[in-house]
Design an enzyme around this catalytic site. Structure first.
Site, PDB file in Angstrom:
ATOM      1  N   HIS A 168       5.562  16.463 -21.633  1.00 21.44           N
ATOM      2  CA  HIS A 168       5.756  17.919 -21.646  1.00 21.44           C
ATOM      3  C   HIS A 168       6.290  18.394 -22.993  1.00 21.44           C
ATOM      4  O   HIS A 168       7.472  18.289 -23.290  1.00 21.44           O
ATOM      5  CB  HIS A 168       6.711  18.325 -20.517  1.00 21.44           C
ATOM      6  CG  HIS A 168       6.961  19.793 -20.454  1.00 21.44           C
ATOM      7  ND1 HIS A 168       8.152  20.335 -20.036  1.00 21.44           N
ATOM      8  CD2 HIS A 168       6.155  20.850 -20.771  1.00 21.44           C
ATOM      9  CE1 HIS A 168       8.091  21.651 -20.094  1.00 21.44           C
ATOM     10  NE2 HIS A 168       6.893  21.984 -20.535  1.00 21.44           N
TER      11      HIS A 168
ATOM     12  N   SER B 193       4.239  21.500 -16.846  1.00 15.51           N
ATOM     13  CA  SER B 193       5.668  21.806 -16.853  1.00 15.51           C
ATOM     14  C   SER B 193       6.226  21.956 -15.445  1.00 15.51           C
ATOM     15  O   SER B 193       7.439  22.057 -15.266  1.00 15.51           O
ATOM     16  CB  SER B 193       5.923  23.114 -17.623  1.00 15.51           C
ATOM     17  OG  SER B 193       5.269  24.192 -16.975  1.00 15.51           O
TER      18      SER B 193
ATOM     19  N   GLU C 260       9.573  16.091 -22.923  1.00 20.07           N
ATOM     20  CA  GLU C 260      10.034  15.455 -21.694  1.00 20.07           C
ATOM     21  C   GLU C 260       8.989  14.415 -21.289  1.00 20.07           C
ATOM     22  O   GLU C 260       7.819  14.751 -21.081  1.00 20.07           O
ATOM     23  CB  GLU C 260      10.215  16.494 -20.585  1.00 20.07           C
ATOM     24  CG  GLU C 260      11.400  17.412 -20.827  1.00 20.07           C
ATOM     25  CD  GLU C 260      11.554  18.483 -19.761  1.00 20.07           C
ATOM     26  OE1 GLU C 260      12.694  18.768 -19.372  1.00 20.07           O
ATOM     27  OE2 GLU C 260      10.526  19.056 -19.326  1.00 20.07           O
TER      28      GLU C 260
ATOM     29  N   ASN D  35      13.347  23.061 -17.171  1.00 18.63           N
ATOM     30  CA  ASN D  35      13.019  24.162 -16.263  1.00 18.63           C
ATOM     31  C   ASN D  35      13.852  24.125 -14.979  1.00 18.63           C
ATOM     32  O   ASN D  35      14.156  25.165 -14.395  1.00 18.63           O
ATOM     33  CB  ASN D  35      11.529  24.154 -15.924  1.00 18.63           C
ATOM     34  CG  ASN D  35      10.683  24.648 -17.084  1.00 18.63           C
ATOM     35  OD1 ASN D  35      11.204  25.185 -18.057  1.00 18.63           O
ATOM     36  ND2 ASN D  35       9.385  24.457 -17.002  1.00 18.63           N
TER      37      ASN D  35
END
Length: 601
Positions: free
Chosen positions: A456, A435, A468, A506
């Protein structure tokens, strides 16, 4: 307005003037009239006044149909709402709320005029969310009776109201308005006078970063919005939300925030300025980041930037057997996802003992799905039969796709991929679930970096719909196509992004969390008020501090450090308060204490 209140008696009816009958002004008028107050609506535009009456008629009719109010209550509410073209109509108001254009001189003009019209005991409230309430109040002869009252759209539904006191506001005025807001069934949150207050102060920085991400062509507008909806549970993606708010409004708020903070994260992204200059302001003009059916419409229509389905892209490689490396929650969750989708799965751990325990956890998860009616017993048994537990990566010799889900440590992942390079057959796709680490650094630990890609998943993998898909500069087209096809088969929504820190989710989420910590560190607001503001005003499923404690403060700090190192932006530097809590071992729920304390299990 400072009428004595009994703790048992409801708020006695007031005369409330609402200045500006746009969407927000009309919504506030609706709330006040339905709560039993006499409402004077003022707007120089006859069309706006007429539209406000029609909107109130329609909304109260819906409320009757849904049995929220009676027909008699509707009739009474409509009778309490009157519209006028002149500010003189507000002369007898106990409370005046201005929600005119978000322009300093315009608001000053309105407030100065009201100051000479309304009675001495009246309170004047500004609905600004970007301008200085203190400066606006100082233009009047009664700054002690001026405050901010920031409702959220749509005012009828949203529970949050930020009550903004300045250094000049009298405690009695703040208390009166707070009592009124609570009597409306809203949640009043006290805040100080700084641009954006709590909710918009956190929200607009996040929206600005999303706009910059899109402007850099790092990801499509559709993928950015889908990532934040599916990865964070938000009601809308950031670019769609900017279109709803209005690009010009967002630019105004950000300019005010930057003026106060000088934080580059608040400097409006150039794309916002360009769209504003072109008159592409979002839904209200029919075009912003997206194109809409008509001005004011919420219906998105295809345009030149809309991704095309299908096409003559690369064909993916065939995948029937999947290897998942790891024994933790993420590994078992990913293995479950593939097994339920019909793939043969090898779940490998360091030693047969760990592999068997991981498979047992997978079986328990399937059992819970059966108990909740999500799977039949037959589906559960079939999925479990597809899973083989192995104590060594040697079992990956025949897999078509190998997915790594081990500790978030670059050296550990590089060593594992070097092993996969040796044991996996030629043509196997090698995927990492990192991540925050650079996928290219993992890929180059193999002799076939073209076969390596980021995949991800989000936790818990069986429930979360987002993946992702992270391409490096060396990832082959057919490897990318393979992972996209596999995501479709396991019923996940894949979004494409490049290989840089934080990917999409993120990179947008953690600066927002870090800014929330800074608010507490600066004693601007409490943990409880910030969490309430973001849940009630922003529609977030969890407040930032609830989320930080769930994720783990150590994990959050590590991600923020990676983002800061990657982008070298001072605004991304982790908050010292977060660093101190981690140093003290206060890591969130897992240690019993983070931003809140938790009962030990």
């Amino acid at each position: 307005m400072d009428r004595p209140q009994s703790s048992q008696d409801p708020q006695s009816p007031l005369v409330i003037a609402v200045i500006g009958l746009g969407t927000m002004g009309t919504g506030i008028a609706d709330v006040m009239a339905c709560a039993g107050h006499e409402v004077i609506g003022v707007d120089i535009s006859e069309a706006a006044a007429r539209q406000a009456v029609e909107t109130l008629e329609a909304s109260t009719a819906r409320a009757v149909r849904h049995e929220r109010i009676t027909g008699q209550e509707r009739t009474a509410a409509l009778a309490r709402f009157r519209t006028f073209p002149d500010l003189q109509a507000a002369a007898e108001a106990d409370l005046v709320i201005e929600v005119v254009t978000e322009h300093f001189e315009t608001k000053c003009e309105v407030l100065t005029a009201l100051d000479g019209i309304v009675k001495p005991g009246a309170i004047i409230a500004t609905g600004t969310n970007a301008l200085s309430v203190t400066q606006l109040a100082s233009r009047t002869s009664r700054p002690d009776r001026v405050l901010g009252l920031h409702f959220f759209a749509p005012a009828q539904k949203m529970k949050l109201v930020e009550v903004v006191s300045t250094v000049l506001t009298s405690p009695e005025a703040t208390a009166s308005v707070t009592t009124l807001v609570r009597a409306l069934g809203k949640e009043p949150v006290p805040v100080g006078d700084r641009p954006g207050f709590i909710a918009d102060g956190l929200l607009f920085g996040y929206l600005n970063q999303a706009a910059a991400m899109y402007e850099a062509r790092y990801a499509t507008r559709e993928d950015i919005d889908a990532a934040m909806r599916l990865g964070c549970g938000l009601p809308m993606g950031p670019l769609a939300l900017l279109d709803l708010i209005g690009i010009d409004t967002a630019q105004t708020v950000l300019e005010a925030m930057y003026e106060a903070s000088r934080d580059r994260l608040h400097a409006p992204s150039p794309v916002l300025k360009q769209l504003s200059a072109a008159g592409l302001l979002g839904r209200k003009t029919g075009r912003g980041f997206y194109t809409y059916e008509a001005s004011g419409s919420a219906t998105v229509v295809p345009d030149a930037d809309t991704p095309q389905d299908g096409g003559a892209g690369a064909q993916g490689r065939p995948v029937s057997r999947v290897g998942v490396a790891g024994s933790g929650t993420m590994a078992t969750g990913i293995a479950e996802v593939f097994a339920k989708a019909g793939y043969e799965v090898v779940l490998a751990a360091r030693g047969q003992d760990k592999a068997d325990k991981a498979a047992a956890q997978l079986a328990k998860s399937l059992d819970r799905s059966v108990a909740k009616g999500r799977l039949t017993q037959e589906q559960r048994d079939a999925a479990l039969a597809r899973v083989t537990a192995a104590g060594s990566l040697d079992a990956f010799a025949e897999v078509d796709l190998a997915v790594e889900a081990v500790a978030e440590d670059l050296a550990v992942k590089q060593q594992l991929f070097a092993t996969l390079d040796k044991v996996c057959k030629p043509g196997a796709v090698l995927a990492t679930t990192t991540s925050s680490l650079p996928v290219i650094a993992i890929a180059t630990s193999t002799s076939r970096p073209q076969d390596v890609i980021g995949m991800h998943f989000f936790n818990p993998a069986p429930a979360m719909k987002l993946v992702e898909v992270v391409r490096t500069v060396l990832t082959a087209d057919d490897v990318h196509a393979t992972v996209r096809e596999v995501c479709g088969k396991v019923k996940k929504h894949a979004v494409d992004c490049g290989d840089r820190a934080g990917f999409i989710v993120n990179a947008l989420l953690f600066p927002y969390l870090n800014n929330a910590v800074k608010m507490v560190q600066e004693h601007y607001a409490t943990v409880e008020d910030i969490d309430a503001a973001m849940k009630l005003g922003g529609g977030y499923p969890m407040g930032p501090f609830e989320l930080l404690d769930v994720v783990g403060l150590d994990v959050s700090l590590a991600i923020e450090q990676v983002l800061h190192k990657e982008f070298r932006d001072p605004g991304l530097a982790p908050s010292p308060l977060l660093e101190h809590l981690v140093s003290a071992g206060c890591l969130g729920r897992k240690t019993g204490r983070g931003f809140r304390e938790y009962a030990r299990r």
